[in-house]
Design a protein around this motif. Structure first.
Motif, PDB file in Angstrom:
ATOM      1  N   GLY A 153       0.856  -1.292   0.142  1.00  0.00           N
ATOM      2  CA  GLY A 153       0.091  -0.020   0.079  1.00  0.00           C
ATOM      3  C   GLY A 153       0.894   1.261  -0.020  1.00  0.00           C
ATOM      4  O   GLY A 153       0.552   2.301  -1.037  1.00  0.00           O
ATOM      5  N   TRP A 154       1.963   1.078   0.609  1.00  0.00           N
ATOM      6  CA  TRP A 154       2.864   2.288   0.967  1.00  0.00           C
ATOM      7  C   TRP A 154       3.322   2.661  -0.501  1.00  0.00           C
ATOM      8  O   TRP A 154       3.710   3.822  -0.795  1.00  0.00           O
ATOM      9  CB  TRP A 154       3.763   2.297   1.852  1.00  0.00           C
ATOM     10  CG  TRP A 154       4.670   3.324   2.191  1.00  0.00           C
ATOM     11  CD1 TRP A 154       4.411   4.314   2.751  1.00  0.00           C
ATOM     12  CD2 TRP A 154       6.030   3.430   1.512  1.00  0.00           C
ATOM     13  NE1 TRP A 154       5.532   5.202   2.917  1.00  0.00           N
ATOM     14  CE2 TRP A 154       6.651   4.589   2.135  1.00  0.00           C
ATOM     15  CE3 TRP A 154       7.001   2.580   0.801  1.00  0.00           C
ATOM     16  CZ2 TRP A 154       7.685   5.143   1.620  1.00  0.00           C
ATOM     17  CZ3 TRP A 154       8.208   3.112   0.395  1.00  0.00           C
ATOM     18  CH2 TRP A 154       8.927   4.421   0.807  1.00  0.00           C
ATOM     19  N   MET A 201       2.434   1.731  -3.460  1.00  0.00           N
ATOM     20  CA  MET A 201       1.269   2.113  -4.404  1.00  0.00           C
ATOM     21  C   MET A 201       0.941   3.672  -4.116  1.00  0.00           C
ATOM     22  O   MET A 201       0.927   4.384  -5.142  1.00  0.00           O
ATOM     23  CB  MET A 201      -0.102   1.421  -4.330  1.00  0.00           C
ATOM     24  CG  MET A 201       0.143  -0.314  -4.782  1.00  0.00           C
ATOM     25  SD  MET A 201       1.069  -0.568  -6.261  1.00  0.00           S
ATOM     26  CE  MET A 201      -0.171   0.270  -7.342  1.00  0.00           C
ATOM     27  N   ARG A 202       0.838   4.156  -3.002  1.00  0.00           N
ATOM     28  CA  ARG A 202       0.477   5.373  -2.633  1.00  0.00           C
ATOM     29  C   ARG A 202       1.682   6.250  -3.326  1.00  0.00           C
ATOM     30  O   ARG A 202       1.532   7.500  -3.538  1.00  0.00           O
ATOM     31  CB  ARG A 202       0.219   5.798  -1.355  1.00  0.00           C
ATOM     32  CG  ARG A 202      -0.967   5.335  -0.935  1.00  0.00           C
ATOM     33  CD  ARG A 202      -1.542   5.757   0.478  1.00  0.00           C
ATOM     34  NE  ARG A 202      -0.598   5.195   1.596  1.00  0.00           N
ATOM     35  CZ  ARG A 202      -0.905   3.654   1.989  1.00  0.00           C
ATOM     36  NH1 ARG A 202      -1.842   2.980   1.625  1.00  0.00           N
ATOM     37  NH2 ARG A 202      -0.101   3.419   3.082  1.00  0.00           N
ATOM     38  N   SER A 203       3.027   5.904  -2.852  1.00  0.00           N
ATOM     39  CA  SER A 203       4.104   6.785  -3.196  1.00  0.00           C
ATOM     40  C   SER A 203       4.104   6.865  -4.943  1.00  0.00           C
ATOM     41  O   SER A 203       4.524   7.895  -5.320  1.00  0.00           O
ATOM     42  CB  SER A 203       5.525   5.806  -2.799  1.00  0.00           C
ATOM     43  OG  SER A 203       5.409   5.867  -1.431  1.00  0.00           O
ATOM     44  N   ALA A 229       1.709   6.666  -6.899  1.00  0.00           N
ATOM     45  CA  ALA A 229       0.616   7.584  -7.233  1.00  0.00           C
ATOM     46  C   ALA A 229       0.761   8.932  -6.981  1.00  0.00           C
ATOM     47  O   ALA A 229       0.622   9.820  -8.035  1.00  0.00           O
ATOM     48  CB  ALA A 229      -0.906   7.325  -6.408  1.00  0.00           C
ATOM     49  N   ALA A 230       1.635   9.197  -5.712  1.00  0.00           N
ATOM     50  CA  ALA A 230       1.921  10.643  -5.579  1.00  0.00           C
ATOM     51  C   ALA A 230       3.103  11.312  -6.662  1.00  0.00           C
ATOM     52  O   ALA A 230       3.006  12.366  -7.163  1.00  0.00           O
ATOM     53  CB  ALA A 230       2.531  10.639  -4.083  1.00  0.00           C
TER      54      ALA A 230
END
Length: 101
Positions: free
Chosen positions: A75-76, A78-80, A82-83
């Motif tokens: 999750g971390w 994937m969020r990175s 996306a950011a």
């Protein structure tokens, strides 16, 4: 019985030993061996069942922690990603360049 053990029983039987007696000897030896193995592991007392259950719970807890940590890591990541994509897109669109004179 295993193949080797069955062969030994048949051999002893052919030499005059009673099959029932041989099977009783094998069962007693297996029981004694199992008790010796459990004793060497410290699992021959009345708390052995509870100890095994506790070990199983600890192992299951460890598996749950590993699974949760892996999910958090994914999750971390994937969020990175996306950011970073949003940051690159905003730079490409000129949103990060500030006011132009």
């Amino acid at each position: 019985m295993t193949g080797i053990l069955e062969g030994l029983v048949a051999q002893a039987e052919s030499q005059g030993a009673a099959r029932v007696t041989l099977q009783a000897i094998v069962e007693d030896a297996a029981q004694a061996g199992a008790e010796r193995a459990l004793k060497s592991l410290g699992l021959l007392d009345e708390r052995a069942g509870a100890d095994i259950q506790e070990l199983r719970e600890l192992v299951q807890g460890w598996r749950d922690v590993k699974k949760s940590a892996l999910r958090s890591l994914i999750g971390w990541i994937m969020r990175s990603i996306a950011a970073l994509l949003l940051l690159g897109l905003s730079y490409k669109l000129g949103l990060l360049q500030g006011a132009k004179p």
